[in-house]
Design a protein around this motif. Sequence first.
Motif, PDB file in Angstrom:
ATOM      1  N   GLY A 120       1.779  -2.606   4.662  1.00  0.00           N
ATOM      2  CA  GLY A 120       2.087  -3.413   3.482  1.00  0.00           C
ATOM      3  C   GLY A 120       2.355  -2.560   2.261  1.00  0.00           C
ATOM      4  O   GLY A 120       2.276  -1.325   2.305  1.00  0.00           O
ATOM      5  N   THR A 150       1.150  -7.776  -1.749  1.00  0.00           N
ATOM      6  CA  THR A 150       1.886  -9.042  -1.837  1.00  0.00           C
ATOM      7  C   THR A 150       2.680  -9.312  -0.572  1.00  0.00           C
ATOM      8  O   THR A 150       3.141 -10.433  -0.339  1.00  0.00           O
ATOM      9  N   LYS A 151       2.848  -8.279   0.254  1.00  0.00           N
ATOM     10  CA  LYS A 151       3.570  -8.428   1.505  1.00  0.00           C
ATOM     11  C   LYS A 151       2.942  -7.510   2.538  1.00  0.00           C
ATOM     12  O   LYS A 151       2.598  -6.365   2.239  1.00  0.00           O
ATOM     13  N   PRO A 205      -1.209 -11.699   3.601  1.00  0.00           N
ATOM     14  CA  PRO A 205      -1.140 -10.255   3.316  1.00  0.00           C
ATOM     15  C   PRO A 205      -2.405  -9.630   2.750  1.00  0.00           C
ATOM     16  O   PRO A 205      -2.651  -8.439   2.960  1.00  0.00           O
TER      17      PRO A 205
END
Length: 493
Positions: free
Chosen positions: A58, A63-64, A88
């Motif tokens: 990530g 955030t992802k 995430p």
Amino acid sequence: MAKVQSLLFLFLLFCTEVVFAQEPTQPVRLELPFNRTETSVEVIALPDSSLLVYHKTGNIWSTKADFYFTKYNHKLEKVWSKTVDIPPRYEYIRHYTEAPYTYAVFTGDNPEEYVFTKTNLLNGSTEVKKYELKDVDAIHEFNVLQGNYFLIGRNRLSFKPLLLYLDPTEDKPRQLPAVYGEESTFSDMLADHENKQLDVVLSESNGRVSRLQVKSFDAKGELIRNRFILQQEDKSLLNAEITPGDSAQKMLLGTYGTRDLRYIAGFFTKPVTAAYGSGNFYSVLQLKNFLKYMKPRREERTRAREKERQLAGKEPLYRFRILLHDLITTPTGYVLAGEIYYPQYRNNYTQLPLERRQSFGQQTEGYKRTHIVAMFFDKDGNLIWDNTFPIKDVVTMDLVHAVEVARAQDGRIIMAYPDEGDVIYHTMQEDRFDDKEYKLEIKTYSEDEKVQLTEDPRIIKWYNNNFVASGFQRIKASGDEPRTIFYLNKISF
């Protein structure tokens, strides 16, 4: 004839020494293109001699993220790889394998919310479900019995331990009955799959004496039986591991103390069904090798001093704390291993008098090991042998196992721990004391490659006489740019 027999004995002894002195091999290595700043990895040994590798990749803002489970066979060849849909900000904390599934627990920003995954080891298909565990701010242990979850956690308000049962088809857990005193802690939790029950050992203390409580539950979380394990007034049962087997065969193997319950005075074995006051007790002074981490003259002085104190009815001066490992079950008995440690403190109040510094303003900044012990008990709980291996400069910030312990097929006890790009290892052959430590350098693909940096090195026992070492490395080959990878090296003893 006598001379021939003597020569034969010496030859066999020589052959034995050569076998135990052999350096372990590294038959296979796998490099994965992972970067430590972006990737977290967990390596899980499976009962069929394969490996399950979980990794999350990530961005730094979380955030992802992408989550993966990948299975490798005993040659570190990929069997399958699957992505998993997890929010995430969640991080891996625990796993448990009950074939044909491996279950994993993840925690996120909200300490009450947890994600549980159930991965089919045959094809990689994974079920994901979120649960709300109210009043729980940490999960310390996780077992699975017939697909149902048993968890040991901590109450966010009282900071006392909690024992929870969770049916995956339901949304909320159920708190299981137990006695939660101010000094209560869980010593062991064992899912006994053959006997279809889960056993929990609870250590209870009022600050002066300590006892153990053994609770057995079925796969639905229903209490089968509850036993209080008591002892004579001069011995307090501190912690114990429980053996598998039916209720009549189960035994406790653990530690006992005398007046100061922070420190062990020795070890005990006791059938769970035994009467009050029974059991086998072995003080530290009775053990052949426990004190051999000391230099010989210091050990001699310590033994003489403590024998005098024992005869005078005084409390021992030695101060040993131990972190027990899970029991190793063998065809003829049990191996109990433990790491002897002491807390290291950071003192923020150096201006105070010495006697006040010791009780005020101290913060634990790590746990340093002095030695690791292993003891073999037969099926009746009789001590057959004990041995010790001194450990140097091993400190963990949290009180977790620093050394991996396994029993080889030939009966040797193998101990290993990572040291940057090396593995420090030692083999025990029953009670033959040997303080030599051996260093194994983690091999790269090619001899002309140089390891510039190793981070987060780890080692776990795998199957039979095999371990697997892993970690992140930056490697430079002649004429090439450095590469950053995550390595998996099979180590065969």
